[in-house]
Write a protein that holds these residues in place. Structure first.
Motif, PDB file in Angstrom:
ATOM      1  N   GLY A 354       0.946  -1.075  -0.028  1.00 59.66           N
ATOM      2  CA  GLY A 354       0.153  -0.032   0.090  1.00 59.66           C
ATOM      3  C   GLY A 354       0.804   1.480  -0.019  1.00 59.66           C
ATOM      4  N   GLU A 355       1.681   1.272   0.684  1.00 57.05           N
ATOM      5  CA  GLU A 355       2.769   2.591   0.840  1.00 57.05           C
ATOM      6  C   GLU A 355       3.304   2.604  -0.503  1.00 57.05           C
ATOM      7  OE1 GLU A 355       5.273   2.294   4.263  1.00 57.05           O
ATOM      8  OE2 GLU A 355       3.677   2.267   5.664  1.00 57.05           O
ATOM      9  N   THR A 356       3.883   1.616  -1.167  1.00 60.39           N
ATOM     10  CA  THR A 356       4.625   1.773  -2.362  1.00 60.39           C
ATOM     11  C   THR A 356       3.689   2.400  -3.545  1.00 60.39           C
ATOM     12  OG1 THR A 356       4.333  -0.349  -3.212  1.00 60.39           O
ATOM     13  CG2 THR A 356       6.236   0.100  -2.015  1.00 60.39           C
ATOM     14  N   ILE A 357       2.266   1.842  -3.454  1.00 61.23           N
ATOM     15  CA  ILE A 357       1.232   2.544  -4.422  1.00 61.23           C
ATOM     16  C   ILE A 357       1.041   3.961  -4.261  1.00 61.23           C
ATOM     17  CG2 ILE A 357      -1.336   2.370  -5.065  1.00 61.23           C
ATOM     18  CD1 ILE A 357      -0.977  -0.671  -4.258  1.00 61.23           C
ATOM     19  N   ALA A 358       1.029   4.523  -2.935  1.00 60.66           N
ATOM     20  CA  ALA A 358       0.931   5.886  -2.760  1.00 60.66           C
ATOM     21  C   ALA A 358       1.950   6.641  -3.227  1.00 60.66           C
ATOM     22  CB  ALA A 358       0.701   5.986  -1.116  1.00 60.66           C
ATOM     23  N   LEU A 359       3.171   6.079  -2.931  1.00 59.25           N
ATOM     24  CA  LEU A 359       4.446   6.590  -3.410  1.00 59.25           C
ATOM     25  C   LEU A 359       4.519   6.788  -5.159  1.00 59.25           C
ATOM     26  CD1 LEU A 359       7.137   7.917  -2.791  1.00 59.25           C
ATOM     27  CD2 LEU A 359       8.187   5.387  -3.008  1.00 59.25           C
ATOM     28  N   GLY A 360       4.187   5.702  -5.548  1.00 58.85           N
ATOM     29  CA  GLY A 360       4.230   5.790  -7.218  1.00 58.85           C
ATOM     30  C   GLY A 360       3.359   6.776  -7.630  1.00 58.85           C
ATOM     31  N   ASN A 361       1.836   6.638  -6.819  1.00 57.89           N
ATOM     32  CA  ASN A 361       0.965   7.700  -7.229  1.00 57.89           C
ATOM     33  C   ASN A 361       1.363   9.142  -7.263  1.00 57.89           C
ATOM     34  OD1 ASN A 361      -1.061   5.676  -8.113  1.00 57.89           O
ATOM     35  ND2 ASN A 361      -1.821   5.583  -6.197  1.00 57.89           N
ATOM     36  N   ARG A 362       2.038   9.470  -6.309  1.00 56.54           N
ATOM     37  CA  ARG A 362       2.489  10.624  -5.851  1.00 56.54           C
ATOM     38  C   ARG A 362       3.415  11.291  -7.016  1.00 56.54           C
ATOM     39  NH1 ARG A 362       6.212  13.080  -1.212  1.00 56.54           N
ATOM     40  NH2 ARG A 362       6.232  15.481  -1.839  1.00 56.54           N
ATOM     41  N   PHE A 363       4.347  10.333  -7.280  1.00 55.90           N
ATOM     42  CA  PHE A 363       5.549  10.578  -7.953  1.00 55.90           C
ATOM     43  C   PHE A 363       4.980  10.668  -9.392  1.00 55.90           C
ATOM     44  CE2 PHE A 363       9.077   9.483 -10.552  1.00 55.90           C
ATOM     45  CZ  PHE A 363      10.358   9.956 -10.002  1.00 55.90           C
ATOM     46  N   VAL A 364       4.096  10.061  -9.896  1.00 55.79           N
ATOM     47  CA  VAL A 364       3.422  10.356 -11.373  1.00 55.79           C
ATOM     48  C   VAL A 364       2.793  11.716 -11.433  1.00 55.79           C
ATOM     49  CG1 VAL A 364       1.736   9.393 -12.923  1.00 55.79           C
ATOM     50  CG2 VAL A 364       3.417   8.080 -11.847  1.00 55.79           C
TER      51      VAL A 364
END
Length: 411
Positions: A354-364
């Protein structure tokens, strides 16, 4: 008008609407420009608004747009001939279709028909399409309803030491594969795999593992299908993953994305040295199979890559771009890797969740503010980059500069 007024909500669409594209750049309805190093959805490999594609489409408009399923056109036959020539098979036979999902479904349909078996073996983190059948053999298999019977998942050999790819010990994954095959060979018609696992984290499969896997399948009457919708037609700097001689030949190869230059065109090519097509008694009738416009696009694509020596450029420029990524000294550039114009880096060393999904979304989302169109995969952990084949070294440098500016948002 809000996006939500008309769009089926299957993606988290950003509040950006693209209006035009040219080469590696797209422009939104507000006049803002974005560098697109993913060639759309990895498909527009001659760039946006490509004269190569325009030429093929104009020829199609001036000749014929549609033939009934049981009839072939001269353009389709030429496209099939060109496709066979790049397949690397001594005796290739092909069909032109539309999307990658349709093509993988076709390959599995005929593998099951010819072997008279119903099961399919795939890797646990592979991805082969969104339709019900192939989704049931992909990393999303647990969410397919109803679940497909005789869907066998083998652990993928994922070497996370990208600095020393030859050191990886895949004996455990190979043993697991062997156990599945030996216990279920009477059911398994085909083993389908991506030579480079893309959505599952951008991992190239070890050549030694593939040679052993192909040998195992040959010994147990199982077809091998390479899903090269992403890796095929030049993406790695060769026509296909195996045509450079590093990997064994499959029985079927599926192509898509690059093949259509941005238009939905896919294909399946059978290796007649290992696939006995004389045994086929099952017909196939799809509205757009072996279309003339598909043949024209395939021929233009192949001829353009040949005449411009794009394969050499992809190998050389891709290596230069990888070195640029490797030179970035930032904690959000982990394990830059890739071959040709198929590259990636990890945003974090954390396990996907879950944390990596949030990070990826924010990065994009932050990338859009820097004028970059980017995508994450592997549950947000990995950023993948698949540029069009005309992307210049200057555009790669521009990307690096914008990426460095993006990193400042995460300080």
């Amino acid at each position: 008008m809000m996006l939500s007024d008309n769009v089926f909500p299957v993606c988290n669409y950003p509040d950006v609407v693209i209006e035009t594209g040219q080469g590696s750049w797209v422009t939104d309805t507000q006049g803002r420009h974005y560098l697109d190093l993913n060639s759309g959805q990895f498909c527009a490999v001659a760039g946006h608004s490509s004269p190569v594609l325009r030429k093929a489409l104009m020829r199609s408009l001036e000749t014929i747009q549609d033939t009934h399923t049981g009839m072939l056109s001269a353009a389709a036959l030429q496209g099939l001939k060109d496709l066979g020539e790049i397949s690397g098979f001594a005796n290739p036979h092909s069909i032109l279709l539309t999307t990658g999902s349709e093509a993988t479904e076709f390959a599995l349909r005929y593998a099951k028909h010819l072997k008279e078996k119903d099961g399919v073996l795939a890797l646990d983190v592979g991805y082969h399409g969104i339709t019900h059948g192939v989704a049931g053999y992909s990393m999303s298999r647990a969410r397919v309803r109803p679940p497909l019977p005789l869907s066998f998942a083998a652990p993928a050999p994922l070497n996370r030491d990208f600095s020393n790819p030859d050191s990886y010990d895949y004996s455990s994954e190979l043993e697991s594969l062997r156990e599945i095959v030996e216990q279920n060979s009477r059911h398994i018609a085909a083993f389908i795999l991506e030579p480079v696992i893309s959505g599952g984290g951008m991992f190239a499969l070890p050549p030694g593992y593939l040679y052993e896997a192909v040998k195992l399948c040959r010994e147990n009457d199982i077809f091998v299908i390479y899903d090269e919708c992403q890796t095929g037609v030049g993406r790695l700097g060769d026509w296909f993953s195996y045509t450079g001689g590093e990997l064994p030949e499959p029985d079927f190869v599926v192509a898509g994305k690059s093949l259509g230059l941005g238009i939905p065109v896919s294909s399946v090519t059978a290796n007649r040295d290992t696939v006995d097509l004389e045994k086929i008694t099952l017909g196939h009738f799809s509205s757009h199979q072996n279309e003339g416009f598909s043949g024209l696009i395939v021929s233009e694509c192949v001829n353009w890559i040949r005449q411009d020596d794009r394969l050499t450029y992809i190998r050389d420029a891709g290596q230069d771009f990888l070195r640029m990524l490797q030179a970035l000294n930032h904690p959000m550039v982990n394990a830059p890797r890739g071959k040709g114009f198929m590259l990636a880096f990890d945003l974090t060393d954390d396990e996907p969740g879950g944390e990596t999904i949030a990070l990826g979304n924010r990065f994009v989302e932050e990338a859009l503010k820097q004028g970059l169109l980017m995508q994450h995969c592997n549950y947000g952990r990995t950023i993948r980059i698949l540029p069009n084949y005309n992307t210049t070294r200057e555009e790669f440098r521009d990307f690096i500069q914008r990426l460095e500016a993006l990193f400042n948002e995460f300080e």
